[in-house]
Design a protein around this motif. Structure first.
Motif, PDB file in Angstrom:
ATOM      1  N   ASN A 125       0.831  -1.207   0.000  1.00 54.58           N
ATOM      2  CA  ASN A 125       0.000   0.000   0.000  1.00 54.58           C
ATOM      3  C   ASN A 125       0.865   1.256   0.000  1.00 54.58           C
ATOM      4  O   ASN A 125       0.525   2.265  -0.627  1.00 54.58           O
ATOM      5  N   GLU A 126       1.987   1.189   0.705  1.00 52.39           N
ATOM      6  CA  GLU A 126       2.894   2.335   0.763  1.00 52.39           C
ATOM      7  C   GLU A 126       3.467   2.648  -0.619  1.00 52.39           C
ATOM      8  O   GLU A 126       3.618   3.821  -1.006  1.00 52.39           O
ATOM      9  N   GLN A 127       3.811   1.612  -1.382  1.00 52.64           N
ATOM     10  CA  GLN A 127       4.349   1.822  -2.727  1.00 52.64           C
ATOM     11  C   GLN A 127       3.298   2.434  -3.653  1.00 52.64           C
ATOM     12  O   GLN A 127       3.608   3.301  -4.466  1.00 52.64           O
ATOM     13  N   ILE A 128       2.070   1.996  -3.514  1.00 54.37           N
ATOM     14  CA  ILE A 128       0.994   2.543  -4.344  1.00 54.37           C
ATOM     15  C   ILE A 128       0.733   3.999  -3.996  1.00 54.37           C
ATOM     16  O   ILE A 128       0.513   4.841  -4.873  1.00 54.37           O
ATOM     17  N   GLU A 129       0.796   4.335  -2.698  1.00 55.18           N
ATOM     18  CA  GLU A 129       0.611   5.728  -2.294  1.00 55.18           C
ATOM     19  C   GLU A 129       1.761   6.591  -2.793  1.00 55.18           C
ATOM     20  O   GLU A 129       1.568   7.751  -3.178  1.00 55.18           O
ATOM     21  N   ALA A 130       2.970   6.037  -2.804  1.00 52.82           N
ATOM     22  CA  ALA A 130       4.119   6.785  -3.328  1.00 52.82           C
ATOM     23  C   ALA A 130       3.938   7.049  -4.820  1.00 52.82           C
ATOM     24  O   ALA A 130       4.307   8.120  -5.330  1.00 52.82           O
ATOM     25  N   LEU A 131       3.346   6.095  -5.523  1.00 50.71           N
ATOM     26  CA  LEU A 131       3.050   6.279  -6.942  1.00 50.71           C
ATOM     27  C   LEU A 131       2.068   7.435  -7.137  1.00 50.71           C
ATOM     28  O   LEU A 131       2.220   8.247  -8.060  1.00 50.71           O
ATOM     29  N   PHE A 154       6.265   8.798 -13.569  1.00 45.41           N
ATOM     30  CA  PHE A 154       5.147   7.975 -13.109  1.00 45.41           C
ATOM     31  C   PHE A 154       5.225   6.573 -13.716  1.00 45.41           C
ATOM     32  O   PHE A 154       5.102   5.559 -13.007  1.00 45.41           O
ATOM     33  N   HIS A 155       5.451   6.519 -15.017  1.00 44.92           N
ATOM     34  CA  HIS A 155       5.489   5.215 -15.681  1.00 44.92           C
ATOM     35  C   HIS A 155       6.746   4.434 -15.292  1.00 44.92           C
ATOM     36  O   HIS A 155       6.697   3.200 -15.186  1.00 44.92           O
ATOM     37  N   MET A 156       7.855   5.138 -15.068  1.00 47.59           N
ATOM     38  CA  MET A 156       9.055   4.450 -14.591  1.00 47.59           C
ATOM     39  C   MET A 156       8.831   3.878 -13.197  1.00 47.59           C
ATOM     40  O   MET A 156       9.320   2.789 -12.867  1.00 47.59           O
ATOM     41  N   ALA A 157       8.089   4.618 -12.357  1.00 46.50           N
ATOM     42  CA  ALA A 157       7.777   4.119 -11.021  1.00 46.50           C
ATOM     43  C   ALA A 157       6.918   2.857 -11.107  1.00 46.50           C
ATOM     44  O   ALA A 157       7.099   1.907 -10.323  1.00 46.50           O
ATOM     45  N   LEU A 158       5.982   2.831 -12.057  1.00 47.00           N
ATOM     46  CA  LEU A 158       5.185   1.625 -12.284  1.00 47.00           C
ATOM     47  C   LEU A 158       6.084   0.454 -12.671  1.00 47.00           C
ATOM     48  O   LEU A 158       5.943  -0.652 -12.148  1.00 47.00           O
TER      49      LEU A 158
END
Length: 238
Positions: A125-131, A154-158
């Motif tokens: 959940n933390e990674q998704i919130e960081a996204l 954003f896409h690189m983070a994905l």
């Protein structure tokens, strides 16, 4: 073409090509990082079973493709030129036609939709919130270039959430082309809010752990930018 030529040359059948391949294998086995010093020519000769002249020529071949660079009083060091060489190749072929655009976006769709299952199952959940925080930076962009860079982040983070280093490296290599495509769709400021909203819907699907929604929303998002190709570029040069 240059990348393929490099692969053919390094992977060819001559003594120099064979020695170059062995040196590259040595770099991988020893897990050398950028800035690390390679063994001396004499050491490489002993390790590869090639003469020092052959080793010297092999190093020249490898240096041609930006993989190593000489440093006075130090020797050959592993360079960061590989990504730069590939980026320069793409930058030199940046005429975005409708067909090439479709090919690139189709490639991205395969990757970015395909990693959805992994992200839904494994991202915290933390990674998704960081996204989502990265997504919020888009509307604060002060220029087209900054907006494109924030979109790319954003896409690189994905891609980073896929836990696949090869994919991350591949997207880094493709960054000039992807950034160019993103810039085309950001020539008008209202697009920034649209991009943030589209990304937000993707993030919401990840929060809900909804694979189907993620796949649909990502595909729609990647297709959306096609309408922003200028008509004179859409004819593929005809």
């Amino acid at each position: 073409m240059r990348k393929n030529a490099a692969a053919r040359r390094v992977g060819g059948g001559s003594a120099v090509d064979t020695t170059a391949g062995r040196i590259l294998d040595l770099i991988r086995v020893r897990q050398l990082n950028i800035g690390d010093v390679l063994p001396t020519e004499r050491e490489l000769s002993e390790l590869t079973g090639a003469s020092r002249n052959t080793v010297r020529e092999a190093l020249r071949t490898i240096r041609t493709y930006g993989l190593i660079e000489p440093k006075p009083r130090v020797g050959a060091v592993l360079a960061n030129g590989q990504s730069m060489a590939i980026q320069n190749f793409f930058a030199a072929h940046m005429d975005i036609s409708r067909s090439s655009f479709a090919d690139i976006q189709g490639f991205r769709r395969i990757i970015e939709v395909g990693i959805g299952d992994h992200i839904v199952l494994h991202a915290s959940n933390e990674q998704i919130e960081a996204l989502d925080e990265i997504n919020g930076q888009i509307v604060a962009s002060r220029s087209i270039e900054e907006a494109a860079a924030n979109d790319f982040d954003f896409h690189m983070a994905l891609i980073g959430l896929s836990d696949n280093r090869m994919l991350a490296d591949m997207y880094s290599f493709l960054s000039p082309v992807i950034l160019r495509i993103m810039t085309i769709g950001k020539e008008m400021r209202p697009m920034l809010a649209d991009t943030r909203r589209a990304h937000g819907e993707i993030v919401a699907a990840l929060r809900s752990r909804d694979r189907v929604a993620y796949a649909y929303l990502m595909s729609r998002h990647l297709d959306f930018a096609l309408r922003f190709l200028p008509e004179e570029q859409a004819s593929d040069g005809q």
